[in-house]
Design a protein around this motif. Structure first.
Motif, mmCIF file in Angstrom:
data_model
loop_
_atom_site.group_PDB
_atom_site.id
_atom_site.type_symbol
_atom_site.label_atom_id
_atom_site.label_comp_id
_atom_site.label_asym_id
_atom_site.label_seq_id
_atom_site.Cartn_x
_atom_site.Cartn_y
_atom_site.Cartn_z
ATOM 1 N N PRO A 212 22.564 -11.059 -4.561
ATOM 2 C CA PRO A 212 22.912 -12.181 -3.681
ATOM 3 C C PRO A 212 22.777 -11.867 -2.187
ATOM 4 O O PRO A 212 22.967 -12.757 -1.352
ATOM 5 C CB PRO A 212 24.388 -12.449 -4.026
ATOM 6 N N PHE A 213 22.430 -10.618 -1.844
ATOM 7 C CA PHE A 213 22.370 -10.199 -0.443
ATOM 8 C C PHE A 213 20.918 -9.940 -0.009
ATOM 9 O O PHE A 213 20.653 -9.111 0.854
ATOM 10 C CB PHE A 213 23.212 -8.935 -0.241
ATOM 11 N N SER A 214 20.016 -10.666 -0.590
ATOM 12 C CA SER A 214 18.588 -10.376 -0.451
ATOM 13 C C SER A 214 17.982 -10.756 0.897
ATOM 14 O O SER A 214 16.828 -10.427 1.166
ATOM 15 C CB SER A 214 17.815 -11.090 -1.567
ATOM 16 N N GLU A 215 18.746 -11.430 1.761
ATOM 17 C CA GLU A 215 18.172 -11.852 3.048
ATOM 18 C C GLU A 215 18.144 -10.731 4.078
ATOM 19 O O GLU A 215 17.621 -10.908 5.179
ATOM 20 C CB GLU A 215 18.934 -13.060 3.587
ATOM 21 N N VAL A 216 18.727 -9.576 3.745
ATOM 22 C CA VAL A 216 18.649 -8.417 4.629
ATOM 23 C C VAL A 216 18.270 -7.201 3.785
ATOM 24 O O VAL A 216 18.225 -7.272 2.553
ATOM 25 C CB VAL A 216 19.992 -8.147 5.355
ATOM 26 N N ALA A 217 18.020 -6.076 4.449
ATOM 27 C CA ALA A 217 17.715 -4.841 3.725
ATOM 28 C C ALA A 217 18.934 -4.403 2.912
ATOM 29 O O ALA A 217 20.079 -4.591 3.339
ATOM 30 C CB ALA A 217 17.319 -3.744 4.707
ATOM 31 N N THR A 218 18.700 -3.831 1.750
ATOM 32 C CA THR A 218 19.793 -3.361 0.894
ATOM 33 C C THR A 218 19.502 -1.941 0.416
ATOM 34 O O THR A 218 18.353 -1.496 0.413
ATOM 35 C CB THR A 218 19.986 -4.273 -0.335
ATOM 36 N N GLN B 111 21.844 -4.371 7.194
ATOM 37 C CA GLN B 111 21.758 -3.790 5.860
ATOM 38 C C GLN B 111 23.057 -3.997 5.092
ATOM 39 O O GLN B 111 24.139 -4.070 5.685
ATOM 40 C CB GLN B 111 21.475 -2.281 5.971
ATOM 41 N N VAL B 112 22.925 -4.091 3.759
ATOM 42 C CA VAL B 112 24.086 -4.163 2.866
ATOM 43 C C VAL B 112 23.960 -3.047 1.839
ATOM 44 O O VAL B 112 22.891 -2.863 1.236
ATOM 45 C CB VAL B 112 24.185 -5.527 2.161
ATOM 46 N N PHE B 113 25.060 -2.307 1.624
ATOM 47 C CA PHE B 113 25.103 -1.276 0.595
ATOM 48 C C PHE B 113 25.861 -1.793 -0.616
ATOM 49 O O PHE B 113 26.913 -2.422 -0.491
ATOM 50 C CB PHE B 113 25.807 -0.016 1.117
ATOM 51 N N GLY B 114 25.346 -1.482 -1.815
ATOM 52 C CA GLY B 114 26.032 -1.820 -3.053
ATOM 53 C C GLY B 114 25.859 -0.723 -4.077
ATOM 54 O O GLY B 114 24.947 0.118 -3.963
ATOM 55 N N ARG B 115 26.719 -0.701 -5.074
ATOM 56 C CA ARG B 115 26.659 0.354 -6.088
ATOM 57 C C ARG B 115 25.492 0.178 -7.054
ATOM 58 O O ARG B 115 25.085 1.125 -7.727
ATOM 59 C CB ARG B 115 27.966 0.409 -6.863
ATOM 60 N N SER B 116 24.963 -1.050 -7.148
ATOM 61 C CA SER B 116 23.846 -1.285 -8.067
ATOM 62 C C SER B 116 22.910 -2.333 -7.482
ATOM 63 O O SER B 116 23.321 -3.162 -6.665
ATOM 64 C CB SER B 116 24.355 -1.768 -9.424
ATOM 65 N N SER B 117 21.669 -2.278 -7.906
ATOM 66 C CA SER B 117 20.677 -3.259 -7.451
ATOM 67 C C SER B 117 21.066 -4.664 -7.891
ATOM 68 O O SER B 117 20.837 -5.639 -7.167
ATOM 69 C CB SER B 117 19.294 -2.899 -7.999
ATOM 70 N N GLU B 118 21.659 -4.766 -9.068
ATOM 71 C CA GLU B 118 22.070 -6.072 -9.587
ATOM 72 C C GLU B 118 23.139 -6.701 -8.687
ATOM 73 O O GLU B 118 23.079 -7.893 -8.372
ATOM 74 C CB GLU B 118 22.606 -5.921 -11.002
ATOM 75 N N ALA B 119 24.100 -5.881 -8.259
ATOM 76 C CA ALA B 119 25.168 -6.394 -7.395
ATOM 77 C C ALA B 119 24.634 -6.839 -6.049
ATOM 78 O O ALA B 119 25.222 -7.701 -5.388
ATOM 79 C CB ALA B 119 26.238 -5.325 -7.210
ATOM 80 N N LEU B 120 23.517 -6.277 -5.633
ATOM 81 C CA LEU B 120 22.940 -6.588 -4.321
ATOM 82 C C LEU B 120 22.040 -7.822 -4.336
ATOM 83 O O LEU B 120 21.596 -8.272 -3.279
ATOM 84 C CB LEU B 120 22.136 -5.383 -3.812
#
Length: 252
Positions: free
Chosen positions: A41-47, A30-39
């Motif tokens: 580029p990390f779409s290959e795992v759960a965010t 999983q990757v955590f980010g402050r916004s969906s937009e920032a996440l």
């Protein structure tokens, strides 16, 4: 298989993300980010953008700006795994969990510029031996260049890193401007830059030093200063020259 959660969406997080995706023995869950937009580029795992939705994992890597690490750590108190940050300057003590450490890749990271992780030194620190052993296993997925470094040593190394990377790159920028003023390509300096760095494979920086300051050629230095138009550039040139002279004055 080690499981990892990544906190952050910046340059360091992005490079760690792509490298972890290549691993067969470490699973980025999983990757955590402050916004969906920032996440995006990390779409290959759960965010997620919600700390309460973070998955349980063996290691949670905080890869955010230094000033945000302590606050992020407070949001992770419910996690049972190891919590680490990737900062070169922040002490391990900014983390508030039971199992904590530092997972610092000593390299400059730029967006969309690939790096060879196999050559990157990873500086590790942990608050207990079992945690350190886990971090060693994780680091081995990136490199064999692994060092156990305490917080004080890491802070000093970070200063050294700023000198050789950030400051030198700013001098390159300054040199590029001087070339542009004379309609010359910056590329004309690249062989010199490459040789300057290549010499450090066999010589110490002190032994490799050349130029008018080490020769105490004041006439040439004054001519250079006169050519510079910005007062700050004149001051920097003067101070750098004085530092070189002071370093080698006994030899002279």
């Amino acid at each position: 298989m080690l499981t990892v959660v990544l906190i952050g969406t910046g340059n360091v997080a992005g490079h760690l993300y792509h490298q972890l995706l290549l691993s067969n023995t470490v699973k980025l869950v999983q990757v955590f980010g402050r916004s969906s937009e920032a996440l995006t580029p990390f779409s290959e795992v759960a965010t997620t953008t919600n700390y309460k939705e973070l998955y349980a994992a063996d290691v949670c890597i905080i890869a955010v700006k230094d000033s945000a690490i302590a606050e992020v750590s407070k949001e992770l108190k419910h996690l049972k795994g190891i919590i680490v940050h990737t900062s070169g300057t922040q002490p391990m003590s900014v983390l508030n969990n039971a199992k904590v450490g530092v997972f610092y890749p000593l390299q400059t990271f730029t967006k969309n510029k690939q790096v060879d992780f196999r050559s990157i030194p990873f500086l590790l620190e942990a608050n207990e031996e079992t945690t350190l052993e886990t971090l060693k296993l994780l680091a081995q997925e990136f490199t064999e260049n692994i060092h156990l470094v305490n917080s004080e040593q890491r802070k000093q190394l970070h200063v050294a890193a700023v000198l050789v990377n950030n400051f030198s790159n700013h001098l390159f920028y300054w040199a590029e401007d001087l070339c542009k003023e004379q309609n010359l390509p910056f590329a004309i300096l690249l062989p010199l830059i490459k040789e300057t760095v290549a010499k450090l494979e066999t010589l110490s920086p002190k032994a490799a030093q050349t130029g008018p300051a080490v020769r105490k050629d004041t006439e040439t230095m004054q001519k250079h200063i006169a050519l510079l138009t910005e007062p700050l550039q004149k001051k920097i040139y003067q101070l750098m020259s004085e530092s070189i002279i002071a370093t080698y004055e006994k030899k002279l």
